[in-house]
Design an enzyme around this catalytic site. Structure first.
Site, short mmCIF file in Angstrom:
data_model
loop_
_atom_site.label_atom_id
_atom_site.label_comp_id
_atom_site.label_asym_id
_atom_site.label_seq_id
_atom_site.Cartn_x
_atom_site.Cartn_y
_atom_site.Cartn_z
N GLU A 131 12.98 1.03 -6.82
CA GLU A 131 12.34 2.35 -6.92
C GLU A 131 13.25 3.48 -6.45
O GLU A 131 12.78 4.57 -6.14
CB GLU A 131 11.03 2.37 -6.11
N HIS A 154 7.16 4.28 0.40
CA HIS A 154 6.26 3.74 -0.64
C HIS A 154 5.61 2.48 -0.11
O HIS A 154 6.25 1.67 0.56
CB HIS A 154 7.05 3.46 -1.91
N GLU A 184 -10.86 14.10 9.60
CA GLU A 184 -9.41 14.21 9.82
C GLU A 184 -8.65 14.56 8.53
O GLU A 184 -7.57 15.15 8.58
CB GLU A 184 -8.84 12.87 10.32
N HIS A 225 -1.39 0.80 -8.13
CA HIS A 225 -0.13 0.27 -7.57
C HIS A 225 0.02 0.59 -6.09
O HIS A 225 0.26 -0.31 -5.28
CB HIS A 225 1.05 0.83 -8.38
O1 2HA Z 1 9.73 -2.86 -4.02
O2 2HA Z 1 6.89 -1.85 -4.25
O3 2HA Z 1 7.11 -0.68 -6.56
C1 2HA Z 1 8.61 -3.39 -4.60
C2 2HA Z 1 7.70 -2.31 -5.01
C3 2HA Z 1 7.86 -1.81 -6.36
ZN ZN Z 2 5.38 -0.71 -5.19
#
Ligand code: 2HA
Ligand code: ZN
Length: 284
Positions: A131, A154, A184, A225
């Protein structure tokens, strides 16, 4: 090389500090371990990148020593010369603290803007997260808004992803439902949550779409995701994701039974009391 060069090189190495004790390496270890134990980052899920200060890195590494170069596959000219610590592709967050040098890497964006120079890490021949486009493009967006910006994080937090299955792909609606569930929330993320539809991850396309959202939001949900959080430091990025996830948990636990969501009048009162400006078009 002459003996003086050898001596200088040795002397340079001697005064250099141990990178495993660097605060930025230790913070990556602590944060990935934390995220794993919170259940947000199963298997190789999740990735973090943090912009480092060149002078600070030079206390630990010889910045003239490039271990190898790795093509990034996209143009990050706006970040030429910038140094990042980045989690490795295919690596498990649960393992980072036990072997940072294999699971993390420190890269510098080379003069061509499309190559990463590896300065440390990815010891097993690995490379940065798949990513990286979303990370670097998001760094570019956030730095343009806030020069003090440093972190892109992420993660795959469970309740946030669950909320995607029951909430329309509409960032104002998603933001409103979060704000309504926990006092909050409007205080921590008055700027709201950006949302992308379900897309193929790991591509330049999702990177570009994420970076576009990052021009407006510090938080971007990838439908079905996970989520991206950004900030000036690890605490800010982590705290944003943590607050969304906790609130999404409250939302999901009360789904279909809620009789006391926070009225818009109270949300306006909270915004006033904490001196924040709510994302426009959410409150009635
Ligand atoms: O690195 O989270 O989006 C693995 C992930 C891909
Ligand atoms: Zn991911």
């Amino acid at each position: 090389m002459g003996i003086m060069d050898d001596l200088k090189k040795t002397a340079g190495k001697l005064v250099r500090k141990n990178i495993l004790e660097a605060p930025f390496v230790q913070e990556m270890c602590r944060t990935t371990a934390n995220m794993y134990r919170l259940g947000w980052d199963e298997r190789n899920g999740g990735n973090i990148s943090c912009l480092l200060d060149e002078k600070e890195v030079a206390e630990y590494l010889d910045l003239n020593e490039v271990i190898r170069t790795i093509p990034t596959g996209f143009d990050a000219s706006a970040l030429i010369g910038r140094i990042f610590i980045v989690t490795g592709t295919g690596k498990y967050f649960k393992n980072v603290e036990y072997d940072p040098e294999t699971n993390l890497g420190i890269i510098r964006i080379a003069k061509d803007g499309t190559t990463a120079e590896l300065l440390w890490g990815y010891k097993d021949g690995g490379r940065f997260t798949s990513e990286l486009p979303a990370h670097l493009m998001s760094h570019i967006s956030r730095l343009a808004i806030d020069p003090a910006h440093r972190v892109v994080m992420h993660s795959h937090p469970t309740y946030t992803i669950a909320m995607n299955t029951v909430c329309p792909i509409d960032e104002k609606e998603f933001t409103h439902r979060l704000w309504q569930s926990n006092t909050e929330s409007i205080v921590v993320f008055p700027d709201g949550v950006g949302i992308l539809p379900c897309m193929v991850c790991g591509t330049n396309e999702i990177g570009e779409a994420t970076a576009e959202k990052m021009k407006k939001f510090r938080l971007v949900v990838w439908t079905n995701h996970g989520i991206y959080g950004t900030g000036r430091d690890m605490d800010e990025a982590f705290g944003l994701i943590e607050t969304v996830e906790k609130t999404a948990q409250i939302y999901m636990l009360s789904l279909g039974h809620a009789v006391n969501v926070i009225p818009d009048e109270i949300l306006k009162g909270l915004a006033k009391r904490f001196d924040v400006t709510p994302l426009e078009g959410v409150l009635k």
